[in-house]
Design a protein around this motif. Structure first.
Motif, PDB file in Angstrom:
ATOM      1  N   ALA A  53      41.520  41.042  82.386  1.00 38.03           N
ATOM      2  CA  ALA A  53      42.480  41.834  83.420  1.00 38.03           C
ATOM      3  C   ALA A  53      42.105  41.796  84.708  1.00 38.03           C
ATOM      4  O   ALA A  53      42.908  41.879  85.518  1.00 38.03           O
ATOM      5  N   ALA A  54      40.958  41.891  85.014  1.00 41.04           N
ATOM      6  CA  ALA A  54      40.248  41.637  86.306  1.00 41.04           C
ATOM      7  C   ALA A  54      40.103  40.466  87.038  1.00 41.04           C
ATOM      8  O   ALA A  54      39.743  40.334  88.062  1.00 41.04           O
ATOM      9  N   ASN A  55      40.635  39.586  86.271  1.00 42.54           N
ATOM     10  CA  ASN A  55      40.835  38.198  86.979  1.00 42.54           C
ATOM     11  C   ASN A  55      39.350  37.547  87.187  1.00 42.54           C
ATOM     12  O   ASN A  55      39.151  37.143  88.355  1.00 42.54           O
ATOM     13  N   LEU A  56      38.328  37.852  86.038  1.00 39.89           N
ATOM     14  CA  LEU A  56      37.036  37.642  86.490  1.00 39.89           C
ATOM     15  C   LEU A  56      36.535  36.337  85.425  1.00 39.89           C
ATOM     16  O   LEU A  56      35.085  36.178  85.396  1.00 39.89           O
ATOM     17  N   GLY A  57      37.335  35.369  85.202  1.00 42.96           N
ATOM     18  CA  GLY A  57      36.858  34.429  84.268  1.00 42.96           C
ATOM     19  C   GLY A  57      36.818  34.687  83.160  1.00 42.96           C
ATOM     20  O   GLY A  57      37.428  35.924  82.362  1.00 42.96           O
ATOM     21  N   ASP A  58      35.980  34.065  82.175  1.00 42.28           N
ATOM     22  CA  ASP A  58      35.655  34.468  80.713  1.00 42.28           C
ATOM     23  C   ASP A  58      34.413  34.670  80.433  1.00 42.28           C
ATOM     24  O   ASP A  58      33.236  34.729  81.052  1.00 42.28           O
ATOM     25  N   ILE A  59      34.144  35.128  79.271  1.00 40.19           N
ATOM     26  CA  ILE A  59      32.672  35.479  78.573  1.00 40.19           C
ATOM     27  C   ILE A  59      31.937  34.456  78.779  1.00 40.19           C
ATOM     28  O   ILE A  59      30.746  34.674  78.886  1.00 40.19           O
ATOM     29  N   GLY A  60      32.214  32.979  78.376  1.00 39.02           N
ATOM     30  CA  GLY A  60      31.178  31.993  78.521  1.00 39.02           C
ATOM     31  C   GLY A  60      30.775  31.618  80.134  1.00 39.02           C
ATOM     32  O   GLY A  60      29.606  30.967  80.053  1.00 39.02           O
ATOM     33  N   HIS A  61      31.473  32.204  80.894  1.00 36.54           N
ATOM     34  CA  HIS A  61      31.347  32.145  82.280  1.00 36.54           C
ATOM     35  C   HIS A  61      30.259  33.031  82.759  1.00 36.54           C
ATOM     36  O   HIS A  61      29.016  32.939  83.548  1.00 36.54           O
ATOM     37  N   HIS A  62      30.235  34.316  82.174  1.00 35.73           N
ATOM     38  CA  HIS A  62      29.155  35.282  82.558  1.00 35.73           C
ATOM     39  C   HIS A  62      28.201  35.215  81.864  1.00 35.73           C
ATOM     40  O   HIS A  62      27.024  35.678  82.293  1.00 35.73           O
ATOM     41  N   PHE A  63      28.170  34.790  80.357  1.00 31.60           N
ATOM     42  CA  PHE A  63      27.151  34.736  79.547  1.00 31.60           C
ATOM     43  C   PHE A  63      26.961  33.502  78.499  1.00 31.60           C
ATOM     44  O   PHE A  63      27.439  33.366  77.529  1.00 31.60           O
ATOM     45  N   PRO A  64      26.691  32.353  79.393  1.00 29.12           N
ATOM     46  CA  PRO A  64      26.668  31.258  78.793  1.00 29.12           C
ATOM     47  C   PRO A  64      25.691  30.990  77.806  1.00 29.12           C
ATOM     48  O   PRO A  64      24.554  31.623  77.634  1.00 29.12           O
ATOM     49  N   ASN A  65      26.011  30.428  76.681  1.00 25.16           N
ATOM     50  CA  ASN A  65      25.232  30.115  75.460  1.00 25.16           C
ATOM     51  C   ASN A  65      24.175  29.286  75.477  1.00 25.16           C
ATOM     52  O   ASN A  65      23.383  28.837  74.630  1.00 25.16           O
TER      53      ASN A  65
END
Ligand SMILES: [Zn+2]
Length: 159
Positions: A53-65
């Motif tokens: 919604a905020a155009n901030l990329g995805d979960i993998g970008h912010h919290f890489p496994n």
């Protein structure tokens, strides 16, 4: 007032003997979702909806496994972090509508507690969180209980 919508999707494998955490709630089942964090497919889909919604990329970008900080972590903490990232950019969360797709167990008894946990992490009223569940009518990987899927949409508002 400026508003935006976001969409999220997630999928995890189910493995025998694994804990099964959905919406921050431990669900009683012979198998559970497998992944780097607590593999909470519902919260991951919600996080991706918020970031989208905020155009901030995805979960993998912010919290890489690949990051040891996120190993085994409660995904509710990731959700808190997503809400914080949105807040930094002037966005407040309006509501969330989420859908779980899994064959078993029955999710309905857990939904009130899931809403409470997600509401606390997201900083919004439980009435602004909808969590629904359906089966895949025994078809495909969900139907064979090899995996679990979640979808979520959210609305964000300019503060
Ligand atoms: Zn996930």
């Amino acid at each position: 007032m400026k508003i935006k919508v976001g969409f999220g999707f997630d999928v995890h494998q189910l493995k025998a003997g694994h804990p099964f955490v959905l919406g921050g709630v431990q669900v009683q089942h012979h198998a559970g979702a497998f992944g780097h964090s607590d593999a909470d497919v519902l919260v991951h889909a919600i996080c991706d909806a918020l970031l989208g919604a905020a155009n901030l990329g995805d979960i993998g970008h912010h919290f890489p496994n690949t990051d040891e900080r996120w190993r085994g972590i409660s995904s509710l903490i990731l959700l808190e972090e997503c809400v914080r990232l949105l807040g930094e950019r002037g966005w407040a969360l309006g509501n969330i509508d989420a859908m779980l797709c899994l064959e078993a167990p029955k999710i309905k008894p857990y939904i009130p507690e899931m809403k409470q946990k997600v509401a606390i992490a997201a900083g919004i009223d439980p009435d602004d969180i909808s969590i629904k569940a359906t089966t895949n009518e025994t078809m495909g990987f969900v139907g064979r209980q090899e995996g679990v899927v979640a979808y979520a949409v959210c609305l964000i508002e300019r503060q």
